[in-house]
Design a protein around this motif. Structure first.
Motif, PDB file in Angstrom:
ATOM      1  N   ASP A   1      -3.332   0.967  -6.926  1.00  0.00           N
ATOM      2  CA  ASP A   1      -4.185   0.563  -5.874  1.00  0.00           C
ATOM      3  C   ASP A   1      -5.559   0.043  -5.770  1.00  0.00           C
ATOM      4  O   ASP A   1      -6.005  -0.969  -5.239  1.00  0.00           O
ATOM      5  CB  ASP A   1      -4.031   1.743  -4.691  1.00  0.00           C
TER       6      ASP A   1
ATOM      7  N   ALA B   1      -5.783   2.775   2.723  1.00  0.00           N
ATOM      8  CA  ALA B   1      -5.476   3.460   1.380  1.00  0.00           C
ATOM      9  C   ALA B   1      -6.060   4.929   1.745  1.00  0.00           C
ATOM     10  O   ALA B   1      -5.234   5.925   1.290  1.00  0.00           O
ATOM     11  CB  ALA B   1      -6.313   2.685   0.337  1.00  0.00           C
TER      12      ALA B   1
ATOM     13  N   LEU C   1       0.886  -1.204   0.061  1.00  0.00           N
ATOM     14  CA  LEU C   1       0.143  -0.104   0.058  1.00  0.00           C
ATOM     15  C   LEU C   1       0.726   1.397  -0.044  1.00  0.00           C
ATOM     16  O   LEU C   1       0.426   2.373   0.488  1.00  0.00           O
ATOM     17  CB  LEU C   1      -0.845   0.055   1.187  1.00  0.00           C
TER      18      LEU C   1
ATOM     19  N   ASP D   1       2.992  -0.601   4.305  1.00  0.00           N
ATOM     20  CA  ASP D   1       3.592   0.648   4.096  1.00  0.00           C
ATOM     21  C   ASP D   1       4.806   0.967   4.910  1.00  0.00           C
ATOM     22  O   ASP D   1       4.842   0.243   5.829  1.00  0.00           O
ATOM     23  CB  ASP D   1       2.545   1.784   3.720  1.00  0.00           C
TER      24      ASP D   1
ATOM     25  N   THR E   1      -6.994  -3.653  -5.033  1.00  0.00           N
ATOM     26  CA  THR E   1      -8.078  -3.710  -4.104  1.00  0.00           C
ATOM     27  C   THR E   1      -8.954  -4.872  -4.709  1.00  0.00           C
ATOM     28  O   THR E   1      -9.539  -5.609  -3.934  1.00  0.00           O
ATOM     29  CB  THR E   1      -8.948  -2.727  -3.777  1.00  0.00           C
TER      30      THR E   1
ATOM     31  N   MET F   1       2.029   2.987  -5.412  1.00  0.00           N
ATOM     32  CA  MET F   1       1.008   2.116  -5.690  1.00  0.00           C
ATOM     33  C   MET F   1      -0.263   3.006  -6.116  1.00  0.00           C
ATOM     34  O   MET F   1      -1.332   2.510  -6.538  1.00  0.00           O
ATOM     35  CB  MET F   1       0.594   0.975  -4.766  1.00  0.00           C
ATOM     36  N   ARG F   2      -0.337   4.188  -5.652  1.00  0.00           N
ATOM     37  CA  ARG F   2      -1.197   5.201  -5.894  1.00  0.00           C
ATOM     38  C   ARG F   2      -1.128   5.920  -7.215  1.00  0.00           C
ATOM     39  O   ARG F   2      -1.852   6.710  -7.912  1.00  0.00           O
ATOM     40  CB  ARG F   2      -1.371   6.361  -4.788  1.00  0.00           C
TER      41      ARG F   2
ATOM     42  N   SER G   1       2.007  -6.378  -5.549  1.00  0.00           N
ATOM     43  CA  SER G   1       3.053  -5.090  -5.353  1.00  0.00           C
ATOM     44  C   SER G   1       3.535  -4.785  -6.868  1.00  0.00           C
ATOM     45  O   SER G   1       3.487  -5.701  -7.663  1.00  0.00           O
ATOM     46  CB  SER G   1       4.071  -5.392  -4.503  1.00  0.00           C
TER      47      SER G   1
END
Length: 302
Positions: A97, A151, A84, A124, A101, A88-89, A189
């Motif tokens: 992300d 998140a 996370l 994280d 999910t 990942m965003r 990941s």
């Protein structure tokens, strides 16, 4: 009114889980065959047998080596190791992300539906959340809520300057410490940990006891940056900003070389650790990608 995690789970159950139920467990059960604890029978030893299963009392009495056979475990324990981190965003649509999910919730429902236990590690650098293995739909909903909450918490701090690259090595070491019994471990990941692939030994140690499946999520722009002119690029994890000219041929060449080197290093580490690895991009349907993973696994084991 149903919550967002509940709506997501209902959609996954309708679209995908009915198609895959009964296929995924069979695809990944082979490695656990004969790992039960209930004694079933004795038979003569063969060269392919594990010497640890030799019954020395019977062997001494009959003057021939005999091994104990055990009833195969009917239930499977699985773990989701979920990255996370800030990187990942990144990505279009729902981002990496969002893909994580959907894959995590779908895998959780698939495994718990048959009575198997599933645990999760949300990781994280500043957050490590361990959800012990449980079964049932309520447990999957709890997992979906925990991912959403984690998140959101990390999203609130994304604009804070500074930081460090994802500690993938630490994430894998935590997984090895938590998964005490032999399990099926899914690591989801982007496997981005700065400039170095420093997690190979931890991944290898994890595979000594468990069957590990790596699902690597990438965005197409991480592989091939289009010509966008002058662009301010920011590292999502360290906050470092650099102004680059994406139309510069020299820049594009250096970038391609760096991407090729990184991809080769990650692929090499996966091979050395003998880990089954899949890559999912943010511009493809993650659920269809999961269907393809299951079919590939069944063909491979056949």
């Amino acid at each position: 009114m149903a919550s967002a995690p509940d709506r997501l789970l209902r959609r996954l159950e309708w679209q995908v889980i009915r198609r895959l139920d009964g296929q995924l467990q069979g695809s990944y059960r082979t490695v656990f065959r004969g790992s039960g604890i209930d004694f079933a029978d004795l038979r003569e030893y063969t060269h392919e047998d594990d010497v640890r299963h030799i019954d020395w009392n019977v062997t001494a009495r009959l003057d021939e080596p005999y091994v104990r056979q055990y009833t195969e475990d009917r239930e499977l324990t699985a773990w989701l190791v979920l990255d996370l981190s800030a990187s990942m965003r990144f990505g279009g649509a729902g981002g990496k992300d969002g893909v994580l999910t959907e894959l995590a919730v779908c895998l959780a429902r698939l495994f718990t539906q048959g009575g198997n236990r599933l645990g999760a590690i949300l990781y994280d650098n500043g957050l490590q959340r361990v959800i012990p293995p449980r079964t049932g739909r309520t447990h999957v909903l709890r997992l979906a809520h925990e991912i959403s909450r984690a998140a959101s918490s990390l999203q609130e701090s994304k604009d804070k300057p500074g930081g460090a690259a994802t500690d993938v090595d630490g994430m894998l070491r935590l997984a090895a410490a938590q998964a005490r019994r032999r399990s099926l471990v899914f690591v989801i990941s982007d496997f981005l940990s700065g400039d170095a692939v420093n997690w190979e030994s931890s991944l290898s140690r994890l595979t000594h006891r468990h069957e590990v499946v790596a699902i690597r999520i990438v965005d197409p722009m991480e592989l091939d940056l289009p010509d966008l002119g002058l662009v301010l690029v920011e590292d999502a994890e360290t906050g470092e900003q650099v102004l680059v000219d994406t139309s510069d041929p020299m820049f594009q060449q250096r970038l391609r070389e760096q991407v090729d080197d990184r991809e080769a290093a990650v692929a090499g580490a996966m091979r050395k650790a003998r880990v089954v690895s899949h890559r999912v991009t943010t511009d493809e349907d993650p659920l269809l990608a999961l269907v393809d993973m299951v079919r590939w696994s069944k063909r491979r084991r056949a």
